[in-house]
Design a protein around this motif. Sequence first.
Motif, PDB file in Angstrom:
ATOM      1  N   CYS A   1       0.856  -1.185   0.000  1.00 16.45           N
ATOM      2  CA  CYS A   1       0.000   0.000   0.000  1.00 16.45           C
ATOM      3  C   CYS A   1       0.892   1.234   0.000  1.00 16.45           C
ATOM      4  O   CYS A   1       1.828   1.319   0.808  1.00 16.45           O
ATOM      5  CB  CYS A   1      -0.884  -0.009   1.242  1.00 16.45           C
ATOM      6  N   VAL A   2       0.625   2.167  -0.906  1.00 16.49           N
ATOM      7  CA  VAL A   2       1.271   3.480  -0.861  1.00 16.49           C
ATOM      8  C   VAL A   2       0.171   4.523  -0.693  1.00 16.49           C
ATOM      9  O   VAL A   2      -0.953   4.329  -1.152  1.00 16.49           O
ATOM     10  CB  VAL A   2       2.117   3.807  -2.117  1.00 16.49           C
ATOM     11  N   HIS A   3       0.514   5.603  -0.024  1.00 16.96           N
ATOM     12  CA  HIS A   3      -0.471   6.659   0.190  1.00 16.96           C
ATOM     13  C   HIS A   3       0.241   7.975   0.425  1.00 16.96           C
ATOM     14  O   HIS A   3       1.384   8.013   0.871  1.00 16.96           O
ATOM     15  CB  HIS A   3      -1.390   6.334   1.372  1.00 16.96           C
ATOM     16  N   GLN A   4      -0.465   9.033   0.100  1.00 19.31           N
ATOM     17  CA  GLN A   4       0.039  10.372   0.362  1.00 19.31           C
ATOM     18  C   GLN A   4      -0.093  10.650   1.854  1.00 19.31           C
ATOM     19  O   GLN A   4      -0.966  10.111   2.526  1.00 19.31           O
ATOM     20  CB  GLN A   4      -0.777  11.382  -0.443  1.00 19.31           C
ATOM     21  N   GLY A   5       0.782  11.476   2.372  1.00 21.03           N
ATOM     22  CA  GLY A   5       0.734  11.814   3.793  1.00 21.03           C
ATOM     23  C   GLY A   5      -0.509  12.600   4.170  1.00 21.03           C
ATOM     24  O   GLY A   5      -1.246  13.106   3.324  1.00 21.03           O
TER      25      GLY A   5
ATOM     26  N   ASP B   1       5.949   1.371   8.727  1.00 24.36           N
ATOM     27  CA  ASP B   1       5.756   2.412   7.726  1.00 24.36           C
ATOM     28  C   ASP B   1       7.104   2.807   7.156  1.00 24.36           C
ATOM     29  O   ASP B   1       8.089   2.893   7.875  1.00 24.36           O
ATOM     30  CB  ASP B   1       5.115   3.652   8.346  1.00 24.36           C
ATOM     31  N   GLY B   2       7.134   3.036   5.865  1.00 20.58           N
ATOM     32  CA  GLY B   2       8.339   3.527   5.219  1.00 20.58           C
ATOM     33  C   GLY B   2       8.013   4.768   4.414  1.00 20.58           C
ATOM     34  O   GLY B   2       6.918   4.889   3.857  1.00 20.58           O
ATOM     35  N   LYS B   3       8.935   5.679   4.365  1.00 18.68           N
ATOM     36  CA  LYS B   3       8.726   6.910   3.614  1.00 18.68           C
ATOM     37  C   LYS B   3       9.573   6.852   2.351  1.00 18.68           C
ATOM     38  O   LYS B   3      10.764   6.569   2.413  1.00 18.68           O
ATOM     39  CB  LYS B   3       9.112   8.123   4.458  1.00 18.68           C
ATOM     40  N   LEU B   4       8.940   7.105   1.200  1.00 17.73           N
ATOM     41  CA  LEU B   4       9.675   7.148  -0.054  1.00 17.73           C
ATOM     42  C   LEU B   4      10.324   8.514  -0.231  1.00 17.73           C
ATOM     43  O   LEU B   4       9.808   9.522   0.254  1.00 17.73           O
ATOM     44  CB  LEU B   4       8.736   6.895  -1.241  1.00 17.73           C
ATOM     45  N   ASN B   5      11.436   8.536  -0.938  1.00 17.63           N
ATOM     46  CA  ASN B   5      12.036   9.815  -1.306  1.00 17.63           C
ATOM     47  C   ASN B   5      11.138  10.461  -2.345  1.00 17.63           C
ATOM     48  O   ASN B   5      10.537   9.785  -3.160  1.00 17.63           O
ATOM     49  CB  ASN B   5      13.436   9.612  -1.883  1.00 17.63           C
ATOM     50  N   GLY B   6      11.071  11.755  -2.337  1.00 21.93           N
ATOM     51  CA  GLY B   6      10.226  12.457  -3.289  1.00 21.93           C
ATOM     52  C   GLY B   6       8.966  12.958  -2.631  1.00 21.93           C
ATOM     53  O   GLY B   6       8.672  12.648  -1.480  1.00 21.93           O
ATOM     54  N   SER B   7       8.231  13.753  -3.372  1.00 16.37           N
ATOM     55  CA  SER B   7       6.963  14.268  -2.875  1.00 16.37           C
ATOM     56  C   SER B   7       5.972  14.298  -4.029  1.00 16.37           C
ATOM     57  O   SER B   7       6.351  14.267  -5.195  1.00 16.37           O
ATOM     58  CB  SER B   7       7.134  15.661  -2.276  1.00 16.37           C
ATOM     59  N   THR B   8       4.685  14.340  -3.669  1.00 18.30           N
ATOM     60  CA  THR B   8       3.643  14.272  -4.680  1.00 18.30           C
ATOM     61  C   THR B   8       2.571  15.324  -4.431  1.00 18.30           C
ATOM     62  O   THR B   8       2.343  15.729  -3.297  1.00 18.30           O
ATOM     63  CB  THR B   8       3.010  12.872  -4.731  1.00 18.30           C
ATOM     64  N   ALA B   9       1.938  15.723  -5.511  1.00 18.24           N
ATOM     65  CA  ALA B   9       0.846  16.696  -5.414  1.00 18.24           C
ATOM     66  C   ALA B   9      -0.514  16.008  -5.475  1.00 18.24           C
ATOM     67  O   ALA B   9      -1.539  16.663  -5.359  1.00 18.24           O
ATOM     68  CB  ALA B   9       0.968  17.709  -6.553  1.00 18.24           C
ATOM     69  N   SER B  10      -0.532  14.681  -5.677  1.00 17.10           N
ATOM     70  CA  SER B  10      -1.779  13.926  -5.759  1.00 17.10           C
ATOM     71  C   SER B  10      -1.510  12.494  -5.309  1.00 17.10           C
ATOM     72  O   SER B  10      -0.361  12.109  -5.134  1.00 17.10           O
ATOM     73  CB  SER B  10      -2.329  13.966  -7.190  1.00 17.10           C
ATOM     74  N   PRO B  11      -2.553  11.677  -5.125  1.00 15.15           N
ATOM     75  CA  PRO B  11      -2.342  10.311  -4.654  1.00 15.15           C
ATOM     76  C   PRO B  11      -1.431   9.519  -5.601  1.00 15.15           C
ATOM     77  O   PRO B  11      -1.589   9.586  -6.817  1.00 15.15           O
ATOM     78  CB  PRO B  11      -3.747   9.704  -4.626  1.00 15.15           C
ATOM     79  N   PRO B  12      -0.483   8.757  -5.058  1.00 12.90           N
ATOM     80  CA  PRO B  12       0.393   7.930  -5.893  1.00 12.90           C
ATOM     81  C   PRO B  12      -0.342   6.688  -6.399  1.00 12.90           C
ATOM     82  O   PRO B  12      -1.363   6.286  -5.837  1.00 12.90           O
ATOM     83  CB  PRO B  12       1.523   7.542  -4.941  1.00 12.90           C
TER      84      PRO B  12
END
Length: 113
Positions: free
Chosen positions: A54-58, A79-90
């Motif tokens: 499962c991946v999800h935006q913060g 929980d693991g945090k991916l490098n990078g950031s997103t403006a919408s759900p991955p």
Amino acid sequence: MGIANAVTGPRSYKLWYTAAKTGNTDWTSPQDTDIEFGVTDPPSLAVSGNKLYCVHQGRAKNGEIWWFSVDSENNRSEDGKLNGSTASPPALAEFHGDLNCVYRGCFSLFTHL
């Protein structure tokens, strides 16, 4: 594990999941994934290597991308945090044995995992 269903709990930032074996209509009781960081938008799910990922935006659309997995014995990873950031759900998908996360950054499209 069969079919899985991830839903956000009512009026909370918690992420819940329930499961049923393929062809079975008896769903397990919803379980809190107990993620520490919460969610705002819908999660994305994929199966790879006999695990459900499962991946999800913060929480509060903070741009962070978090992930966890659940195995066939219902053991949940940290929980693991991916490098990078997103403006919408991955989005998440397995392709040729690799797990891929696609998300929209500020100006371009990235893949990760």
